[in-house]
Write a protein that holds these residues in place. Structure first.
Motif, PDB file in Angstrom:
ATOM      1  N   LEU A  41      70.802  69.922  73.443  1.00 53.09           N
ATOM      2  CA  LEU A  41      69.834  70.982  73.720  1.00 53.09           C
ATOM      3  C   LEU A  41      70.530  72.255  74.188  1.00 53.09           C
ATOM      4  CD1 LEU A  41      67.054  68.851  75.433  1.00 53.09           C
ATOM      5  CD2 LEU A  41      66.895  70.006  73.214  1.00 53.09           C
ATOM      6  N   SER A  42      71.586  72.097  74.972  1.00 49.08           N
ATOM      7  CA  SER A  42      72.364  73.262  75.422  1.00 49.08           C
ATOM      8  C   SER A  42      72.985  73.985  74.236  1.00 49.08           C
ATOM      9  CB  SER A  42      73.468  72.833  76.390  1.00 49.08           C
ATOM     10  OG  SER A  42      72.923  72.374  77.584  1.00 49.08           O
ATOM     11  N   GLN A  43      73.456  73.212  73.276  1.00 48.53           N
ATOM     12  CA  GLN A  43      74.037  73.794  72.060  1.00 48.53           C
ATOM     13  C   GLN A  43      72.969  74.595  71.305  1.00 48.53           C
ATOM     14  OE1 GLN A  43      75.464  70.850  69.281  1.00 48.53           O
ATOM     15  NE2 GLN A  43      76.372  72.383  67.936  1.00 48.53           N
ATOM     16  N   LEU A  53      64.056  79.451  70.798  1.00 53.45           N
ATOM     17  CA  LEU A  53      63.995  77.991  70.735  1.00 53.45           C
ATOM     18  C   LEU A  53      62.742  77.418  71.379  1.00 53.45           C
ATOM     19  CD1 LEU A  53      65.486  75.481  69.714  1.00 53.45           C
ATOM     20  CD2 LEU A  53      66.589  75.340  71.951  1.00 53.45           C
ATOM     21  N   ILE A  54      62.235  78.054  72.420  1.00 52.13           N
ATOM     22  CA  ILE A  54      61.037  77.537  73.088  1.00 52.13           C
ATOM     23  C   ILE A  54      59.807  78.170  72.457  1.00 52.13           C
ATOM     24  CG2 ILE A  54      59.748  77.455  75.246  1.00 52.13           C
ATOM     25  CD1 ILE A  54      62.377  77.113  76.691  1.00 52.13           C
ATOM     26  N   ASN A  55      58.916  77.307  71.990  1.00 52.92           N
ATOM     27  CA  ASN A  55      57.703  77.752  71.318  1.00 52.92           C
ATOM     28  C   ASN A  55      56.617  78.033  72.349  1.00 52.92           C
ATOM     29  OD1 ASN A  55      55.545  78.229  69.685  1.00 52.92           O
ATOM     30  ND2 ASN A  55      55.647  76.292  68.578  1.00 52.92           N
ATOM     31  N   LYS A  56      56.490  79.299  72.703  1.00 57.02           N
ATOM     32  CA  LYS A  56      55.514  79.685  73.726  1.00 57.02           C
ATOM     33  C   LYS A  56      54.109  79.876  73.155  1.00 57.02           C
ATOM     34  CE  LYS A  56      58.915  81.511  76.870  1.00 57.02           C
ATOM     35  NZ  LYS A  56      59.382  82.610  77.685  1.00 57.02           N
ATOM     36  N   LYS A  57      53.940  79.598  71.878  1.00 58.18           N
ATOM     37  CA  LYS A  57      52.612  79.642  71.265  1.00 58.18           C
ATOM     38  C   LYS A  57      52.031  78.236  71.112  1.00 58.18           C
ATOM     39  CE  LYS A  57      53.521  83.861  68.719  1.00 58.18           C
ATOM     40  NZ  LYS A  57      53.612  84.499  67.403  1.00 58.18           N
ATOM     41  N   LYS A  71      60.543  76.935  85.164  1.00 58.10           N
ATOM     42  CA  LYS A  71      61.719  76.057  85.185  1.00 58.10           C
ATOM     43  C   LYS A  71      62.755  76.551  84.182  1.00 58.10           C
ATOM     44  CE  LYS A  71      59.383  71.760  86.471  1.00 58.10           C
ATOM     45  NZ  LYS A  71      59.040  70.394  86.005  1.00 58.10           N
ATOM     46  N   PRO A  72      64.024  76.199  84.395  1.00 55.08           N
ATOM     47  CA  PRO A  72      65.056  76.560  83.409  1.00 55.08           C
ATOM     48  C   PRO A  72      64.731  75.961  82.028  1.00 55.08           C
ATOM     49  CG  PRO A  72      66.043  75.739  85.438  1.00 55.08           C
ATOM     50  CD  PRO A  72      64.568  75.496  85.543  1.00 55.08           C
ATOM     51  N   ALA A  73      65.108  76.671  80.994  1.00 55.51           N
ATOM     52  CA  ALA A  73      64.794  76.263  79.619  1.00 55.51           C
ATOM     53  C   ALA A  73      65.271  74.855  79.305  1.00 55.51           C
ATOM     54  CB  ALA A  73      65.393  77.261  78.639  1.00 55.51           C
TER      55      ALA A  73
END
Length: 109
Positions: A41-43, A53-57, A71-73
């Motif tokens: 995930l870090s990669q 990378l984070i789907n905020k929808k 929180k941290p991603a």
């Protein structure tokens, strides 16, 4: 080639089907059934950035409390694998996010 996503995601199924039709051998990794390690995930976060990378929808994001959203991603993705935009396609040392025309062209579709 590895395709990371969700088995019930229409885009992931479409991408897998098209890649296989073009002769690619695709290993599908359902991130809910086989959660990714923090290193992986870090990669992904390093390659694409948190905003992409984070789907905020997503429904998952909307269901998070305001406290959880801060929180941290990496922690969010470990706790909620379905927050990851998908698919993430890994080919050798190259990562692609999504199933856009650009990604399809990069994979010679």
């Amino acid at each position: 080639m590895k395709l990371y996503g969700l088995k019930n995601c229409d885009t992931c199924r479409k991408a897998k089907k098209m890649l296989e039709a073009k002769g690619h051998e695709v290993t599908f990794v359902d991130v809910r059934q086989s959660p990714l390690e923090e290193k992986q995930l870090s990669q992904f976060l390093k390659a694409f950035g948190e905003d992409k990378l984070i789907n905020k929808k997503s429904t998952t994001w909307r269901q998070l409390s305001e406290a959880d959203r801060t929180k941290p991603a990496l922690e969010l993705l470990v706790e909620n694998p379905s927050l990851m935009k998908r698919p993430v396609i890994e080919l050798k040392d190259t990562l692609h996010l999504g199933w856009t025309k650009d990604v399809q062209e990069a994979l010679s579709m």
